[in-house]
Design a protein around this motif. Structure first.
Motif, PDB file in Angstrom:
ATOM      1  N   CYS A  10       0.828  -1.209   0.000  1.00 18.76           N
ATOM      2  CA  CYS A  10       0.000   0.000   0.000  1.00 18.76           C
ATOM      3  C   CYS A  10       0.863   1.261   0.000  1.00 18.76           C
ATOM      4  N   GLU A  11       2.028   1.201   0.609  1.00 16.95           N
ATOM      5  CA  GLU A  11       2.950   2.339   0.529  1.00 16.95           C
ATOM      6  C   GLU A  11       3.397   2.551  -0.922  1.00 16.95           C
ATOM      7  N   GLN A  12       3.711   1.449  -1.626  1.00 17.73           N
ATOM      8  CA  GLN A  12       4.107   1.558  -3.031  1.00 17.73           C
ATOM      9  C   GLN A  12       2.946   2.031  -3.898  1.00 17.73           C
ATOM     10  N   LEU A  13       1.737   1.595  -3.560  1.00 17.59           N
ATOM     11  CA  LEU A  13       0.557   2.038  -4.295  1.00 17.59           C
ATOM     12  C   LEU A  13       0.366   3.540  -4.128  1.00 17.59           C
ATOM     13  N   PHE A  14       0.487   4.031  -2.919  1.00 13.99           N
ATOM     14  CA  PHE A  14       0.317   5.455  -2.659  1.00 13.99           C
ATOM     15  C   PHE A  14       1.388   6.277  -3.366  1.00 13.99           C
ATOM     16  N   ASP A  15       2.605   5.730  -3.444  1.00 10.61           N
ATOM     17  CA  ASP A  15       3.706   6.431  -4.110  1.00 10.61           C
ATOM     18  C   ASP A  15       3.608   6.366  -5.630  1.00 10.61           C
ATOM     19  N   GLY A  16       2.643   5.626  -6.153  1.00 15.95           N
ATOM     20  CA  GLY A  16       2.477   5.542  -7.601  1.00 15.95           C
ATOM     21  C   GLY A  16       3.317   4.477  -8.259  1.00 15.95           C
ATOM     22  N   ARG A  17       3.951   3.601  -7.465  1.00 18.62           N
ATOM     23  CA  ARG A  17       4.797   2.563  -8.048  1.00 18.62           C
ATOM     24  C   ARG A  17       4.019   1.300  -8.394  1.00 18.62           C
ATOM     25  N   LEU A  18       2.760   1.211  -7.933  1.00 20.54           N
ATOM     26  CA  LEU A  18       1.879   0.103  -8.287  1.00 20.54           C
ATOM     27  C   LEU A  18       0.554   0.675  -8.785  1.00 20.54           C
ATOM     28  N   ASP A  19      -0.123  -0.071  -9.666  1.00 18.31           N
ATOM     29  CA  ASP A  19      -1.422   0.358 -10.172  1.00 18.31           C
ATOM     30  C   ASP A  19      -2.557  -0.092  -9.266  1.00 18.31           C
ATOM     31  N   PHE A  20      -2.428  -1.276  -8.698  1.00 17.33           N
ATOM     32  CA  PHE A  20      -3.419  -1.746  -7.726  1.00 17.33           C
ATOM     33  C   PHE A  20      -2.801  -2.852  -6.880  1.00 17.33           C
ATOM     34  N   VAL A  21      -3.460  -3.137  -5.770  1.00 18.28           N
ATOM     35  CA  VAL A  21      -2.964  -4.123  -4.811  1.00 18.28           C
ATOM     36  C   VAL A  21      -4.085  -5.091  -4.474  1.00 18.28           C
TER      37      VAL A  21
END
Length: 310
Positions: free
Chosen positions: A142-153
């Motif tokens: 979720c940290e990576q998602l918030f940073d824009g490094r993932l599209d969804f989790v």
């Protein structure tokens, strides 16, 4: 306020500089990342402070740190840049059809029984789409998602992050089974009792991990003591190795346990006893308010449907 900043000359390059400084804390590294000379980066930093009317950085040894004002602006700059990257990818998807790249994060169980089937289906339905999958605990994803490094989790909302930052579509709970190496003494018994299980070490995830908490709560509800535990690890590879080289028992998400115990030559077997261990419901998580590129939305549909596109 942002209109005022724009009127004073705030540019995209200023936002990129702040975003990079937040990540590196080094003006030299930021200049390299932006492909500009360090004096030019210094000028951009000075321009930002003139536009904002406040200091956005302070020196810290050989590096620098952002002030509270700088941190606030950098956080919003990151969101602007994320939206621009998403817009670029969305436009690319519109103009080129079902093409693009999708970045997926998942906890272990759903990675096996949700994400992998979706990727297999995508090879047929979306042959020009590439994907990368990161498997990790929900808080890191979720940290990576918030940073824009993932599209969804595909996972669970961690308690440490504000829930209004994300949107979650709940999917299902995650049953847990007990896995041991092939040839384990318990695997040959016609009937296994909870007391039999407690004669062996259990390999458990870290004490704060949701699986560990769930197993302990279920054992307590059954009136059972905690099993012997000599190893706590979040590493799935280390868990498998420990089981292979000892008589340890590991509570594993059912989808994963079945994947490693299917077939006569499989190195592991599922013990024929059900303690009713079930990890709380997981879901599909996206950034709140984000507009997803078409290709990401299609991949999400495949994951939600378990890899079967309607």
């Amino acid at each position: 306020m942002m209109d005022a900043f724009l009127k004073r000359g705030l540019k995209l390059r200023h936002l990129q500089l702040l975003d990079s400084l937040q990540a590196t804390g080094q003006l030299g590294q930021t200049a390299e990342a932006l492909d500009i000379a360090q004096p030019a980066a210094s000028r951009l930093l000075a321009e930002i402070e003139e536009i904002v009317g406040h200091s956005v950085h302070e020196r810290l040894g050989r590096g620098l740190t952002l002030t509270e004002v700088g941190t606030s602006l950098a956080r919003r700059a990151a969101r602007v840049l994320i939206e621009l990257r998403d817009a670029e990818r969305e436009i690319s998807g519109i103009t080129s059809g079902a093409q693009g790249h999708v970045r997926i994060g998942s906890v272990t169980g759903p990675a096996i029984d949700r994400v992998l089937p979706a990727l297999r289906q995508a090879r047929i339905a979306l042959p020009e789409v590439t994907a990368e999958v990161y498997v990790a605990p929900s808080d890191l994803l979720c940290e990576q998602l918030f940073d824009g490094r993932l599209d969804f989790v595909v996972g669970r909302l961690p308690s440490g992050l504000a829930p209004d930052l994300f949107t979650i579509r709940m999917l299902e709970t995650e049953p847990v089974q007990l896995l041991v190496r092939r040839g384990h003494h318990l695997a040959s018994l016609p009937h296994i009792t909870p007391a039999d299980l407690l004669q062996f070490d259990w390999v458990m995830p870290g004490q704060d991990a949701i699986l560990g908490r769930t197993v302990k709560a279920r054992l307590a509800a059954l009136g059972l003591p905690m099993p012997p535990q000599r190893l706590f690890t979040s590493s799935f590879l280390l868990t498998l190795s420990m089981m292979q080289q000892s008589n340890a028992i590991a509570p594993i998400a059912r989808a994963v346990a079945e994947a490693f115990s299917t077939g006569a030559d499989a190195p592991y077997v599922i013990l024929p006893i059900d303690l009713g261990i079930e990890v709380e419901e997981f879901g599909l998580i996206t950034r709140a308010g984000s507009v997803l590129p078409r290709v990401v939305a299609r991949m999400i549909d495949l994951v939600v449907q378990g890899g079967i596109e309607g």
